[in-house]
Design a protein around this motif. Structure first.
Motif, short mmCIF file in Angstrom:
data_model
loop_
_atom_site.label_atom_id
_atom_site.label_comp_id
_atom_site.label_asym_id
_atom_site.label_seq_id
_atom_site.Cartn_x
_atom_site.Cartn_y
_atom_site.Cartn_z
N PHE A 46 6.20 56.39 27.91
CA PHE A 46 5.89 55.42 28.84
C PHE A 46 6.16 54.07 28.59
O PHE A 46 6.09 53.25 29.11
CB PHE A 46 4.55 55.56 29.15
N ALA A 109 7.67 56.68 35.36
CA ALA A 109 6.50 56.33 36.11
C ALA A 109 5.51 57.37 35.79
O ALA A 109 4.28 56.96 35.56
CB ALA A 109 6.94 56.30 37.54
N ASN A 111 4.33 61.65 34.76
CA ASN A 111 4.79 62.86 34.14
C ASN A 111 3.66 63.89 34.63
O ASN A 111 2.53 63.74 34.42
CB ASN A 111 4.95 62.84 32.56
N THR B 45 -4.27 56.47 32.57
CA THR B 45 -3.30 57.12 31.83
C THR B 45 -3.09 58.64 31.99
O THR B 45 -2.06 59.30 31.87
CB THR B 45 -3.15 56.78 30.17
N ALA B 59 -1.46 65.34 34.60
CA ALA B 59 -0.56 64.18 35.07
C ALA B 59 -1.01 63.06 33.97
O ALA B 59 -2.08 62.66 33.35
CB ALA B 59 -0.80 63.39 36.37
N GLN B 60 0.15 62.43 33.45
CA GLN B 60 0.13 61.06 32.64
C GLN B 60 0.95 59.87 33.64
O GLN B 60 1.89 60.28 34.15
CB GLN B 60 0.82 61.43 31.34
N PHE B 61 0.18 58.91 33.72
CA PHE B 61 0.75 57.85 34.41
C PHE B 61 1.31 56.84 33.45
O PHE B 61 0.73 56.41 32.51
CB PHE B 61 -0.10 57.33 35.39
N GLY B 62 2.20 56.02 33.84
CA GLY B 62 2.66 54.81 33.39
C GLY B 62 2.38 53.60 34.18
O GLY B 62 1.54 53.87 35.13
N THR B 63 2.72 52.28 33.92
CA THR B 63 2.49 51.24 34.90
C THR B 63 3.05 51.11 35.92
O THR B 63 2.96 50.24 36.84
CB THR B 63 2.60 49.97 33.94
N SER B 64 4.37 52.06 36.22
CA SER B 64 4.92 52.09 37.58
C SER B 64 4.36 52.91 38.70
O SER B 64 4.88 53.05 39.62
CB SER B 64 6.34 52.29 37.24
N VAL B 65 2.92 53.23 38.36
CA VAL B 65 2.29 53.98 39.49
C VAL B 65 1.52 52.87 40.36
O VAL B 65 0.96 52.11 39.81
CB VAL B 65 1.22 55.15 38.98
#
Lengths: 158, 103
Positions: A46, A109, A111, B45, B59-65
């Motif tokens: 990320f 974005a 996963n 996250t 699910a794993q999120f980054g800052t683009s969600v």
């Protein structure tokens, strides 16, 4: 060099190899990428700022384009803060779905880990900084496949 | 305090569709407030969805969600009345867990 010295060198090499462990050797040999070894804790992916870094961190060695992946995204996104994305994979045993945006400050974005019994289908909403290709990366039966699509962004949302 | 996740689950022909809206600012760490100061990153996250003691999605999120993360997915094996639990954790270590019954 005496035979005993050769033996000693060999033993040292073996010892060093043993220290790294099988996993380390496989990684070193390029047979698997570090990402695969730690699929559960891939926060590094990320942080990735380039597509190569992101794919590396996810453990993607190669990915084939696949028509079995439908990537739904608007052609033009008027609001980059909310871009609806749908990924549908009809590949058997779809186990992972990733959404990547090539030109975002961070590439990965989201996963998704898809257990058996859950369909290879995800709808979500993401932010896009500018016009970019969006990539759906799908792992099925241990192999990675991809589909991509260009999304025009009129007002960036990052 | 965080707000409850909005969820709706409906089963049709053995396939349950779960629609989710988590309530979270999802600050990406690059936005500035009115005074021009960077707003620190604050985002979900990790997400885990469970049904009948089984994980049905992780699910794993980054800052683009996007803000208030939205998800739709489908799984097999759900029946009317079954409970689905969604839990999330954010990068500050806050977490919450909410339930919905399949209708």
């Amino acid at each position: 060099m005496h035979k005993s010295e050769v033996d000693l060198e060999r033993r040292k090499a073996l010892k060093a190899g043993g220290g790294i462990g099988l996993l380390g050797l496989l990684v070193a040999a390029g047979l698997i990428r570090p990402g695969i070894a730690s699929a559960a804790s891939n926060r590094a992916a990320f942080e990735a700022k380039t597509m190569d870094e992101a794919l590396n961190a996810l453990g993607v060695v190669i990915s084939e384009n696949s028509l079995a992946i439908q990537l739904g995204a608007p052609e033009v996104a008027e609001n980059g803060a909310v871009v609806p994305i749908t990924v549908e994979s009809t590949l058997s045993r779809t186990e992972q779905i990733c959404i990547l945006v090539n030109k975002n400050p961070t590439i990965l974005a989201a996963n998704f880990l898809v257990p058996e019994g859950t369909e290879g289908f995800i709808t979500t909403r993401i932010r896009m900084a500018e016009t970019s290709s969006v990539i759906a990366l799908v792992k099925a039966n241990g192999k990675f496949y991809r589909a991509s699509r260009e999304v025009k962004v009129t007002a960036g949302g990052c | 305090m965080s707000n409850p996740t909005k969820m709706r689950a409906a089963v049709v022909d053995g396939i349950t569709e779960l629609k989710v809206m988590m309530q979270h600012e999802m600050e990406n760490g690059r936005r500035k407030d009115e005074a021009g100061n960077l707003v620190p990153a604050w985002y979900i996250t990790d997400v885990k969805v469970q049904h009948a003691n089984r994980t049905i999605l992780e699910a794993q999120f980054g800052t683009s969600v996007s803000k208030n993360p939205y998800l739709v997915f489908h799984f097999r094996g759900g029946k009317v009345g079954d409970k689905i639990t969604l839990s999330w954790t954010d990068n500050r270590g806050e977490s919450r867990s909410d339930d919905v019954a399949i209708s």
